[in-house]
Scaffold this motif. Structure first.
Motif, mmCIF file in Angstrom:
data_model
loop_
_atom_site.group_PDB
_atom_site.id
_atom_site.type_symbol
_atom_site.label_atom_id
_atom_site.label_comp_id
_atom_site.label_asym_id
_atom_site.label_seq_id
_atom_site.Cartn_x
_atom_site.Cartn_y
_atom_site.Cartn_z
ATOM 1 N N GLU A 1 -0.579 -2.022 12.468
ATOM 2 C CA GLU A 1 -2.002 -2.101 12.641
ATOM 3 C C GLU A 1 -2.294 -0.550 13.206
ATOM 4 O OE1 GLU A 1 -4.298 -4.251 12.461
ATOM 5 O OE2 GLU A 1 -2.916 -5.600 11.357
ATOM 6 N N PHE A 2 -1.443 0.356 13.589
ATOM 7 C CA PHE A 2 -1.638 1.756 13.998
ATOM 8 C C PHE A 2 -1.837 2.348 12.901
ATOM 9 C CE2 PHE A 2 -0.180 -0.134 17.627
ATOM 10 C CZ PHE A 2 -0.379 0.714 18.855
ATOM 11 N N ASP A 3 -1.038 2.252 11.623
ATOM 12 C CA ASP A 3 -1.412 2.953 10.415
ATOM 13 C C ASP A 3 -0.229 2.581 9.634
ATOM 14 O OD1 ASP A 3 0.723 5.543 9.580
ATOM 15 O OD2 ASP A 3 0.849 4.808 11.683
ATOM 16 N N PRO A 4 -0.505 2.607 8.220
ATOM 17 C CA PRO A 4 0.525 1.975 7.179
ATOM 18 C C PRO A 4 1.854 2.439 7.232
ATOM 19 C CG PRO A 4 -1.537 2.779 5.923
ATOM 20 C CD PRO A 4 -1.166 3.493 7.533
ATOM 21 N N HIS A 5 2.183 3.726 7.766
ATOM 22 C CA HIS A 5 3.345 4.278 7.926
ATOM 23 C C HIS A 5 4.272 4.328 9.013
ATOM 24 C CE1 HIS A 5 2.117 5.616 3.762
ATOM 25 N NE2 HIS A 5 0.905 6.049 4.323
ATOM 26 N N THR A 6 3.633 3.431 9.952
ATOM 27 C CA THR A 6 4.508 3.296 11.347
ATOM 28 C C THR A 6 5.098 1.907 10.842
ATOM 29 O OG1 THR A 6 2.970 4.612 12.744
ATOM 30 C CG2 THR A 6 4.168 2.727 13.782
ATOM 31 N N SER A 7 6.492 2.145 11.499
ATOM 32 C CA SER A 7 7.098 0.627 11.043
ATOM 33 C C SER A 7 8.290 0.605 12.082
ATOM 34 C CB SER A 7 7.638 0.621 9.609
ATOM 35 O OG SER A 7 8.603 1.797 9.371
ATOM 36 N N TYR A 8 8.625 -0.631 12.358
ATOM 37 C CA TYR A 8 9.915 -1.027 12.955
ATOM 38 C C TYR A 8 11.039 -1.248 12.072
ATOM 39 C CZ TYR A 8 13.430 -3.619 15.328
ATOM 40 O OH TYR A 8 14.696 -3.862 15.985
ATOM 41 N N LEU A 9 12.180 -0.465 12.252
ATOM 42 C CA LEU A 9 13.357 -0.293 11.570
ATOM 43 C C LEU A 9 14.437 -1.129 12.257
ATOM 44 C CD1 LEU A 9 13.430 3.460 10.397
ATOM 45 C CD2 LEU A 9 12.581 1.544 9.039
ATOM 46 N N ALA A 10 14.752 -2.376 11.882
ATOM 47 C CA ALA A 10 15.592 -3.188 12.587
ATOM 48 C C ALA A 10 17.024 -2.294 12.060
ATOM 49 C CB ALA A 10 15.758 -4.634 11.717
ATOM 50 N N PRO A 11 18.070 -2.553 12.820
ATOM 51 C CA PRO A 11 19.332 -1.914 12.629
ATOM 52 C C PRO A 11 19.602 -1.717 11.200
ATOM 53 C CG PRO A 11 19.720 -3.238 14.440
ATOM 54 C CD PRO A 11 18.135 -3.564 13.776
ATOM 55 N N GLN A 12 19.530 -2.780 10.340
ATOM 56 C CA GLN A 12 20.244 -2.567 9.145
ATOM 57 C C GLN A 12 19.240 -1.706 8.163
ATOM 58 O OE1 GLN A 12 19.459 -5.336 10.430
ATOM 59 N NE2 GLN A 12 18.074 -6.959 9.178
ATOM 60 N N ASP A 13 17.885 -1.889 8.533
ATOM 61 C CA ASP A 13 16.699 -1.009 8.015
ATOM 62 C C ASP A 13 17.020 0.519 8.300
ATOM 63 O OD1 ASP A 13 15.718 -3.405 6.818
ATOM 64 O OD2 ASP A 13 14.601 -3.772 8.476
ATOM 65 N N LYS A 14 17.492 0.670 9.432
ATOM 66 C CA LYS A 14 17.672 2.054 9.785
ATOM 67 C C LYS A 14 18.895 2.702 8.910
ATOM 68 C CE LYS A 14 17.282 5.782 12.445
ATOM 69 N NZ LYS A 14 18.601 6.466 12.107
ATOM 70 N N ASP B 1 -6.166 2.607 -0.482
ATOM 71 C CA ASP B 1 -6.286 1.142 -0.697
ATOM 72 C C ASP B 1 -5.060 0.432 0.347
ATOM 73 O OD1 ASP B 1 -7.967 1.635 -3.056
ATOM 74 O OD2 ASP B 1 -5.961 2.547 -3.909
ATOM 75 N N GLN B 2 -4.702 1.216 1.214
ATOM 76 C CA GLN B 2 -3.822 0.508 2.311
ATOM 77 C C GLN B 2 -4.679 -0.039 3.340
ATOM 78 O OE1 GLN B 2 -0.737 0.110 1.153
ATOM 79 N NE2 GLN B 2 -1.576 1.063 -0.611
ATOM 80 N N GLU B 3 -4.192 -0.925 4.338
ATOM 81 C CA GLU B 3 -4.697 -1.448 5.399
ATOM 82 C C GLU B 3 -4.529 -0.148 6.499
ATOM 83 O OE1 GLU B 3 -3.951 -5.055 6.772
ATOM 84 O OE2 GLU B 3 -4.392 -6.069 4.723
ATOM 85 N N ASN B 4 -5.592 -0.212 7.365
ATOM 86 C CA ASN B 4 -5.293 1.036 8.577
ATOM 87 C C ASN B 4 -5.103 2.316 8.322
ATOM 88 O OD1 ASN B 4 -5.922 -1.613 10.083
ATOM 89 N ND2 ASN B 4 -3.523 -2.078 9.678
ATOM 90 N N PRO B 5 -5.501 2.975 7.241
ATOM 91 C CA PRO B 5 -5.243 4.412 7.195
ATOM 92 C C PRO B 5 -6.020 5.399 7.877
ATOM 93 C CG PRO B 5 -6.714 3.787 5.291
ATOM 94 C CD PRO B 5 -6.388 2.549 6.059
ATOM 95 N N LEU B 6 -5.406 6.400 8.498
ATOM 96 C CA LEU B 6 -5.863 7.370 9.305
ATOM 97 C C LEU B 6 -7.057 8.099 8.482
ATOM 98 C CD1 LEU B 6 -3.106 9.131 11.363
ATOM 99 C CD2 LEU B 6 -4.613 6.957 11.929
ATOM 100 N N PRO B 7 -8.210 8.499 9.046
ATOM 101 C CA PRO B 7 -9.343 9.175 8.301
ATOM 102 C C PRO B 7 -8.921 10.468 7.721
ATOM 103 C CG PRO B 7 -9.621 9.164 10.603
ATOM 104 C CD PRO B 7 -8.279 8.558 10.397
ATOM 105 N N TRP B 8 -9.826 11.000 6.831
ATOM 106 C CA TRP B 8 -9.684 12.377 6.322
ATOM 107 C C TRP B 8 -10.481 13.306 7.436
ATOM 108 C CZ3 TRP B 8 -13.008 16.387 5.070
ATOM 109 C CH2 TRP B 8 -12.662 17.343 4.511
ATOM 110 N N ASP B 9 -9.911 14.333 7.373
ATOM 111 C CA ASP B 9 -10.548 15.554 8.223
ATOM 112 C C ASP B 9 -10.093 16.882 7.989
ATOM 113 O OD1 ASP B 9 -8.267 15.424 9.454
ATOM 114 O OD2 ASP B 9 -8.965 15.472 11.702
ATOM 115 N N GLN B 10 -10.619 17.840 8.744
ATOM 116 C CA GLN B 10 -10.194 19.284 8.194
ATOM 117 C C GLN B 10 -10.212 20.098 9.329
ATOM 118 O OE1 GLN B 10 -12.999 20.562 5.172
ATOM 119 N NE2 GLN B 10 -14.759 20.879 6.530
ATOM 120 N N ILE B 11 -9.379 21.249 9.349
ATOM 121 C CA ILE B 11 -9.359 22.139 10.332
ATOM 122 C C ILE B 11 -9.663 23.562 9.895
ATOM 123 C CG2 ILE B 11 -7.745 20.737 11.796
ATOM 124 C CD1 ILE B 11 -5.537 22.380 10.652
#
Length: 708
Positions: A232-245, A557-567
């Motif tokens: 829900e924070f963003d599409p690329h934050t994820s929990y890695l169970a031991p075998q997934d890590k 097209d993913q759920e909860n992506p962070l927005p575009w911005d510029q600096i």
């Protein structure tokens, strides 16, 4: 150096969490609650864009978890959902004051419903199906409601099983017809026999499916639940169970320690479906694809029967440290039983790594480097990594007289940030490569500070919709410098965020076992021109249609992506090594606009999109066959796509030619790659562009081009 700070972010997070969390205890038996508590703590403090954990957040987690565990809506009933809905606005409370009542309720009900479904399908597959009935199945599961009652659920299962059996029946009937064509005396099996065989094939598929489901333990389902929270924070934050890590580390480095074989779960054991070229199993010449491992024994220990064992657990027994030995009781393809002892070793997954080829067009010589990902060894950067490998390939191609280089980043999902910065430096004298910003720190400008240039000749970068993250950084930087011409999709994937992996075991007191890791988004990438690659990706200089052009697969097209911005942009000077840069791009656009092959690819892509959107299928065989035949006939027009010939010649480098004399598997892989390249209209155009690019030879003489 300031740039080194960026690579220590994860370590700083570890230190800060260790200090801040010292008074928290995770020693009580409620490990699930403690894991949720720890993860929510880390996310709230170090995620780039922390979310408010409120009722809206709760409802999103609720919907996503139900969808994750029952996506086809073939287990839960509407009455189950009414019961679950009590927690729709309470999950946020369970996260704040750790509790897992919602998960426990859904998990328990899922296990019950799966057992019932297993009984449904076994009973339904005992009766023949009538393929003359005029009925259809709608497989648009997102729009489908949950079944009102058991009767409706059974009917849903009946149609699913009938659809699978219908497809199996059609295949078996075609096989019989082909046999008849080859041998006029062959008697085609009757409908009843073929229908029965088709049902048996369907039944076998579902036995294997439920066997895999039975392998999943509560902790596996809990990992899914935790991931619906963190995503829900963003599409690329994820929990890695031991075998997934472990898998994550292996994928990033392209290395593992073991015997070098890929396995599939089978009821009779672990089936070998691929022997990795160059690995211990391959070197032994005793293991082959199709063999089935029945037992595993460590050195001087009794063998362990792995029949019926979870595949992950079987793999743990087979893998092991370099230099140790493992004895496998193997049922060979011919049915014989052998005990084979193999010494484990470091296994390199060859297809993970950069590979190159010499391209001949008439009398001219070009080079192409394919980079599947930006790999790295996290423990030692000086070991094999993407940047060092690409550097070697450039030098080898230069030795062959390369006049221009294609860097193929299509389908490259990213990887190590440091390798990108180093790699970009191969093509420019020095200067900024990417800007990185966290939610709490000022921006960092990561620079190439090495004035040496590995390659200062013509450069084209190939991308598509699946070129993401690190690929986008490299393409964006060299595009901003006007150093390379980018050819490919309208835009790349659009992943402009940085993730760091936090080992959660650092914060657990006592002997609670391995609790895994959290991959969380801590920063965002920005181009040196100031724009983010988030959502917008990199827009190609020369846009060409491909098979993904009409499919929703990007970050947007993913759920909860962070927005575009510029600096603010960084300070950098445009590359001055080309003459007629814009003219070259315009010439390519003109060629592509009139390219018949691309027009055919576009038509095919639209047809694929149309078929994907059509989710209603007939369960009447005559109608099913009519539609299938129509699709097959229409698809014939696209055969020309694979028949296309660029008339380019591709050859491996001399060092690889020597390797292939000893390794027929590698030789086969390279031949297949070269054949694909010879039919690739995008590579053809990249070579055309390299031929068109005019170098500013006055400027070139002033540059320091190095070798090695």
């Amino acid at each position: 150096m300031r740039r080194n700070r960026i690579y220590l972010v994860a370590l700083l997070i570890f230190a800060m969490v260790s200090c801040s969390f010292a008074k928290k205890s995770f020693d009580d038996p409620g490990k699930d609650k403690n894991l949720v508590d720890l993860i929510s703590y880390v996310l709230k403090r170090w995620h780039f864009n922390p979310q408010d954990i409120n009722d809206d957040f709760s409802e999103n987690v609720y919907n996503d978890f139900i969808s994750a565990v029952d996506p086809m809506k073939r287990y839960f009933l509407a009455s189950d959902l009414r019961e679950f809905s009590e927690y729709k606005d309470k999950i946020d409370d369970e996260i704040k004051e750790p509790g897992v009542k919602f998960f426990s309720l859904v998990y328990g009900r899922l296990m019950k419903r799966m057992e019932e479904a297993k009984a449904f399908q076994e009973k339904l597959l005992k009766k023949p199906f009538d393929f003359t009935e005029n009925e259809t199945i709608d497989r648009d599961y997102e729009k489908l409601n949950f079944a009102k009652n058991v009767k409706e659920l059974k009917e849903r299962w009946r149609k699913e099983l009938k659809f699978s059996t219908l497809a199996n029946y059609d295949i078996k009937l075609e096989v019989e017809k082909n046999k008849k064509e080859e041998d006029a005396s062959h008697k085609i099996k009757d409908f009843d026999s073929l229908e029965k065989e088709a049902r048996e094939s369907t039944a076998k598929t579902y036995v294997e499916f439920f066997d895999l489901m039975d392998d999943l333990e509560r902790k596996d389902w809990f990992s899914i639940y935790v991931n619906t929270i963190v995503e829900e924070f963003d599409p690329h934050t994820s929990y890695l169970a031991p075998q997934d890590k472990d898998r994550f580390d292996m994928n990033m480095s392209g290395k593992l320690e073991g015997i070098g074989a890929r396995l599939q779960k089978r009821t009779e054991g672990a089936k070998i479906f691929e022997v990795i070229s160059g690995g211990p199993a391959w070197r032994s010449k005793k293991i082959e694809a199709g063999d089935i491992i029945l037992k595993v024994a460590q050195e001087d220990e009794e063998p362990v029967d792995i029949v019926g064992m979870r595949l992950d657990d079987a793999v743990k027994l087979i893998k092991g440290p370099k230099g140790t030995k493992v004895s496998l009781t193997v049922k060979k393809v011919d049915g014989s039983i052998e005990i084979i002892t193999i010494q484990r070793d470091l296994v390199e997954i060859e297809e993970t790594y950069a590979k190159s080829a010499v391209v001949k067009k008439g009398q001219r010589t070009f080079g192409i480097i394919n980079l599947p990902k930006f790999y790295v060894d996290f423990e030692d950067y000086n070991k094999r990594n993407a940047a060092s490998d690409v550097k070697k390939e450039i030098e080898r191609l230069k030795d062959q007289g390369m006049e221009g280089l294609v860097l193929d980043l299509r389908n490259n999902g990213g990887g190590s940030l440091k390798t990108v910065v180093d790699m970009a430096g191969f093509f420019i004298k020095d200067g900024p490569i990417v800007q990185v910003k966290s939610s709490i720190d000022a921006k960092e400008v990561l620079k190439d500070e090495d004035s040496r240039i590995q390659w200062d000749g013509p450069l084209v970068i190939l991308v598509n919709e699946l070129s993401a993250s690190a690929s986008e950084i490299l393409a964006a930087a060299l595009q901003d410098y006007k150093r390379a011409i980018v050819i490919g999709s309208k835009q790349t994937y659009g992943k402009g965020t940085v993730q760091n992996v936090v080992d959660l075991n650092r914060f657990v007191r006592g002997n609670d076992g391995n609790v895994g890791a959290l991959k969380l988004t801590t920063q965002k990438f920005y181009r040196i021109n100031g724009g983010s690659t988030q959502l917008e990706g990199v827009k190609s200089d020369v846009v060409v249609v491909d098979k993904y052009s009409f499919i929703d697969i990007g970050e947007k097209d993913q759920e909860n992506p962070l927005p575009w911005d510029q600096i603010d942009p960084a300070l950098y000077d445009l590359w001055d090594g080309y003459i007629g840069y814009e003219e070259t791009i315009n010439q390519s656009k003109a060629r592509m606009a009139n390219n018949a092959q691309l027009k055919l690819i576009e038509e095919n892509a639209k047809w694929i999109k149309k078929r994907r959107d059509d989710n209603v299928y007939p369960l009447n065989y005559v109608e099913y066959k009519k539609e299938a035949d129509a699709d097959e006939e229409y698809a014939k027009r696209f055969k020309a796509i694979s028949d296309y010939d660029t008339n380019l010649v591709f050859n491996s480098l001399p060092y690889e030619e020597l390797l292939m004399k000893k390794d027929s598997t590698l030789q086969g892989k390279r031949q297949a790659w070269h054949e694909d390249l010879s039919k690739d209209v995008y590579v053809e155009e990249a070579i055309n562009v390299l031929g068109d690019i005019q170098l500013n030879n006055i400027k070139k003489k002033k540059r320091s081009v190095v070798k090695g």
